[in-house]
Design an enzyme around this catalytic site. Structure first.
Site, PDB file in Angstrom:
ATOM      1  N   LYS A 113      14.961 -21.497  74.638  1.00  0.00           N
ATOM      2  CA  LYS A 113      14.668 -20.332  73.780  1.00  0.00           C
ATOM      3  C   LYS A 113      15.601 -20.299  72.572  1.00  0.00           C
ATOM      4  O   LYS A 113      15.211 -19.810  71.519  1.00  0.00           O
ATOM      5  CB  LYS A 113      14.768 -19.014  74.569  1.00  0.00           C
ATOM      6  CG  LYS A 113      13.755 -18.899  75.690  1.00  0.00           C
ATOM      7  CD  LYS A 113      12.386 -18.478  75.189  1.00  0.00           C
ATOM      8  CE  LYS A 113      11.377 -18.508  76.315  1.00  0.00           C
ATOM      9  NZ  LYS A 113      10.038 -18.127  76.007  1.00  0.00           N
ATOM     10  N   LYS A 193       4.127 -26.193  79.347  1.00  0.00           N
ATOM     11  CA  LYS A 193       3.725 -25.060  80.180  1.00  0.00           C
ATOM     12  C   LYS A 193       2.894 -24.097  79.336  1.00  0.00           C
ATOM     13  O   LYS A 193       3.238 -23.860  78.174  1.00  0.00           O
ATOM     14  CB  LYS A 193       5.011 -24.352  80.662  1.00  0.00           C
ATOM     15  CG  LYS A 193       4.792 -23.255  81.655  1.00  0.00           C
ATOM     16  CD  LYS A 193       6.055 -22.423  81.858  1.00  0.00           C
ATOM     17  CE  LYS A 193       6.037 -21.174  81.009  1.00  0.00           C
ATOM     18  NZ  LYS A 193       6.879 -20.078  81.460  1.00  0.00           N
ATOM     19  N   LYS A 196       2.687 -17.724  76.335  1.00  0.00           N
ATOM     20  CA  LYS A 196       2.194 -16.783  75.321  1.00  0.00           C
ATOM     21  C   LYS A 196       2.725 -17.164  73.955  1.00  0.00           C
ATOM     22  O   LYS A 196       2.030 -17.076  72.958  1.00  0.00           O
ATOM     23  CB  LYS A 196       2.702 -15.374  75.628  1.00  0.00           C
ATOM     24  CG  LYS A 196       2.287 -14.821  76.948  1.00  0.00           C
ATOM     25  CD  LYS A 196       2.920 -13.439  77.102  1.00  0.00           C
ATOM     26  CE  LYS A 196       3.306 -13.154  78.533  1.00  0.00           C
ATOM     27  NZ  LYS A 196       4.721 -13.396  78.803  1.00  0.00           N
TER      28      LYS A 196
HETATM   29  N1  AQP Z   1       2.157 -21.677  82.648  1.00  0.00           N
HETATM   30  C1  AQP Z   1       2.510 -20.988  83.711  1.00  0.00           C
HETATM   31  N2  AQP Z   1       2.266 -21.478  84.942  1.00  0.00           N
HETATM   32  C2  AQP Z   1       2.605 -20.785  86.055  1.00  0.00           C
HETATM   33  N3  AQP Z   1       3.206 -19.573  86.018  1.00  0.00           N
HETATM   34  C3  AQP Z   1       3.473 -19.042  84.808  1.00  0.00           C
HETATM   35  N4  AQP Z   1       4.062 -17.887  84.427  1.00  0.00           N
HETATM   36  C4  AQP Z   1       4.100 -17.844  83.074  1.00  0.00           C
HETATM   37  N5  AQP Z   1       3.555 -18.936  82.548  1.00  0.00           N
HETATM   38  C5  AQP Z   1       3.141 -19.714  83.593  1.00  0.00           C
HETATM   39  C6  AQP Z   1       4.576 -16.894  85.348  1.00  0.00           C
HETATM   40  O1  AQP Z   1       4.163 -15.606  84.887  1.00  0.00           O
HETATM   41  C7  AQP Z   1       5.175 -14.664  85.211  1.00  0.00           C
HETATM   42  C8  AQP Z   1       5.474 -13.796  84.040  1.00  0.00           C
HETATM   43  O2  AQP Z   1       5.991 -14.557  83.019  1.00  0.00           O
HETATM   44  P1  AQP Z   1       6.727 -13.884  81.800  1.00  0.00           P
HETATM   45  O3  AQP Z   1       5.741 -13.294  80.894  1.00  0.00           O
HETATM   46  O4  AQP Z   1       7.767 -12.955  82.221  1.00  0.00           O
HETATM   47  O5  AQP Z   1       7.523 -15.036  81.127  1.00  0.00           O
HETATM   48  P2  AQP Z   1       7.257 -16.510  80.927  1.00  0.00           P
HETATM   49  O6  AQP Z   1       7.328 -17.305  82.175  1.00  0.00           O
HETATM   50  O7  AQP Z   1       8.244 -16.908  79.870  1.00  0.00           O
HETATM   51  O8  AQP Z   1       5.765 -16.528  80.382  1.00  0.00           O
HETATM   52  P3  AQP Z   1       5.275 -17.139  79.053  1.00  0.00           P
HETATM   53  O9  AQP Z   1       3.832 -16.982  78.911  1.00  0.00           O
HETATM   54  O10 AQP Z   1       5.809 -18.538  78.915  1.00  0.00           O
HETATM   55  O11 AQP Z   1       5.940 -16.176  78.000  1.00  0.00           O
HETATM   56  P4  AQP Z   1       6.807 -16.481  76.750  1.00  0.00           P
HETATM   57  O12 AQP Z   1       5.986 -17.423  75.922  1.00  0.00           O
HETATM   58  O13 AQP Z   1       7.005 -15.165  76.134  1.00  0.00           O
HETATM   59  O14 AQP Z   1       8.086 -17.113  77.217  1.00  0.00           O
HETATM   60  C9  AQP Z   1       6.395 -15.432  85.712  1.00  0.00           C
HETATM   61  O15 AQP Z   1       6.448 -15.341  87.126  1.00  0.00           O
HETATM   62  C10 AQP Z   1       6.111 -16.838  85.291  1.00  0.00           C
HETATM   63  O16 AQP Z   1       6.705 -17.795  86.157  1.00  0.00           O
END
Ligand code: AQP
Length: 326
Positions: A113, A193, A196
Site C-alpha cells: 500500500k 488479487k 476494489k
Molecule cells: N480477491 C479476493 N479474494 C478473496 N478474498 C478477498 N477479499 C478481498 N479481496 C479478495 C476479502 O474480502 C474481505 C474484505 O476485504 P476489505 O475490503 O477489507 O479489504 P481488501 O482485502 O483490501 O479488499 P480489496 O478489494 O483488495 O480492497 P482494497 O482494494 O481497498 O484494498 C477480506 O476478508 C478479504 O480477505
C-alpha cells in the site's frame, strides 16, 4: 457460542472476490455464532489521497446496501459503521503503545500500500494493523474469518493481545483465524488479487451489460492466441472462476471444448456469465429495493451501532482500569 468479528472497507464497490472470499462465509457464520461485522470507514481513510467526505458517505451507504443485498441478515448479526463506535480509535492508541515498530514494518500490506500511495505514506497505513487489532479485541472476538492477505495482520493482533495481557493481566482472548474456503480470487487481469482499488474486479451490483463487457476482456490462457489454438484450462483464470459458479458437468464440457479448440474463450465466458448471473441478478434486485428505502438501511446500521457500543464501552472501561487512565 463463540464471538466472531470481521470488517470490510468502504474503498469501492464490493466485488465477487469479496463475496467468495468473505461475505458468503459471513452469512454462514452468522447462523451458528455471535457475529459482529463492521464497515470499517476509519481504515478507508488510509489511502493517499483519501476519498472526499461526500465520496466516503456514498461508499459507506453502497457497502451497507451491498451487504444486505447479499443476504446478510441483521437480525442474526450485528452490522455497524466503525466510526459510530469511538472506542475503536481509543483502543487503537492504547494497543499502538504495545505494538513493535519492527513488526509493523514487516507487514506485506504496508509495503504494497505504501507503493500505491500517491501523495504521502501516512502514519495511518503504517498503523493499519493496530486499528485492526483494536477492532477485533474491542469485542473480545475469539474467531476472525480472514482471506489469505489478512493472516499476517491477525498474527500481529494475537501478538499485541499477548503482550497486553502479559503487562496488564489477562484481558483479551487470542483470536483464531477462520481461513476462507476461497482465500484468493484473482482479478480480470488473471495476475493480481481481485481488488476494489485495482480496477480488476467484477462488481456485485454491476449492471448485467457491464458484467458481460468486463468478462469479455478477462484474461484467459495467455498461450491461446487464436480461436483455433487449443487452450489449457489449468492456466486459465476464467476457468478457475467456473469452479466457483458453474456446475461440474458443464464445467467439464467447457474444459474439453477448450482443450480441443471446439469452443472459443468467448463461448466459455458466456457459459460462466449465465451461472454468474444466477448469483448476481437476485442481489441487484434486492439492492434496488433497499435503495428505494434508505431510511430502513440507516435504521439497521444505527441499531447495529447501539449493540456494538454496549460491548465496546464495557471493554474500554476494563482496559482503562487495567492501564490506570481515567
Ligand atoms: N480477491 C479476493 N479474494 C478473496 N478474498 C478477498 N477479499 C478481498 N479481496 C479478495 C476479502 O474480502 C474481505 C474484505 O476485504 P476489505 O475490503 O477489507 O479489504 P481488501 O482485502 O483490501 O479488499 P480489496 O478489494 O483488495 O480492497 P482494497 O482494494 O481497498 O484494498 C477480506 O476478508 C478479504 O480477505
Amino acid at each position: 457460542m463463540e464471538r466472531v468479528f470481521s470488517g470490510i472497507q468502504p474503498t469501492g464497490a464490493l466485488h465477487i472476490g469479496n463475496w467468495l472470499g468473505a461475505l458468503r462465509n459471513w452469512i454462514a457464520l452468522s447462523e451458528r455464532h455471535e457475529c459482529v461485522y463492521s464497515i470499517v470507514d476509519l481504515h478507508a481513510l488510509t489511502p493517499s489521497p483519501p476519498p472526499s467526505a461526500e465520496e466516503m458517505r456514498r461508499r459507506v451507504r453502497e457497502v451497507a446496501v451491498t451487504l444486505l443485498a447479499c443476504g446478510l441478515d441483521t437480525s442474526r448479526c450485528t452490522l455497524f459503521v466503525q466510526s459510530e463506535v469511538p472506542e475503536h480509535a481509543e483502543l487503537a492508541w492504547v494497543l499502538g503503545c504495545q505494538a513493535a515498530m519492527g513488526d509493523l514494518q514487516r507487514m506485506t500490506q504496508f509495503k504494497e500500500k505504501s507503493e500505491q500511495a500517491r501523495e504521502i505514506v501516512g502514519l495511518g497505513i503504517f498503523a493499519y494493523p493496530v486499528l485492526q487489532a483494536a477492532d477485533i479485541l474491542l469485542y473480545k472476538a475469539t474467531r476472525v474469518p480472514v482471506g489469505e492477505d489478512q493472516v499476517q495482520h491477525l498474527e500481529l493482533a494475537r501478538e499485541i493481545a499477548r503482550r497486553f495481557n502479559r503487562i496488564y493481566g489477562a484481558t483479551f482472548p487470542e483470536p483464531e483465524p477462520i481461513l476462507s474456503p476461497t482465500p484468493r480470487v484473482f482479478g480480470l487481469d488473471g495476475v493480481r488479487k481481485m481488488s476494489k482499488s485495482l480496477g480488476n474486479e467484477i462488481g456485485l451490483l454491476e449492471p448485467a451489460e457491464s458484467v458481460k463487457a468486463r468478462l469479455a476482456g478477462a484474461m484467459t490462457d495467455p498461450a491461446r492466441k487464436r480461436r483455433t489454438d487449443p487452450g489449457d484450462p489449468a492456466k486459465c483464470n476464467v476457468f478457475t472462476w467456473h469452479g466457483y459458479f458453474t456446475p461440474a458437468a458443464e464445467r467439464e464440457e467447457c474444459a474439453k471444448g477448450c482443450r480441443t479448440a471446439a469452443i472459443g474463450c468467448l463461448d466459455c465466458k458466456e457459459v460462466l456469465r449465465t451461472h454468474l448471473e444466477k448469483v448476481l441478478a437476485p442481489m441487484r434486485e434486492r439492492a434496488a429495493a433497499l435503495l428505494a428505502e434508505p431510511a430502513a438501511v440507516e435504521r439497521a446500521l444505527r441499531a447495529g451501532a447501539e449493540k456494538a457500543r454496549a460491548i465496546a464501552r464495557a471493554t474500554m472501561e476494563e482496559v482503562r482500569h487495567r492501564i490506570g487512565v481515567r
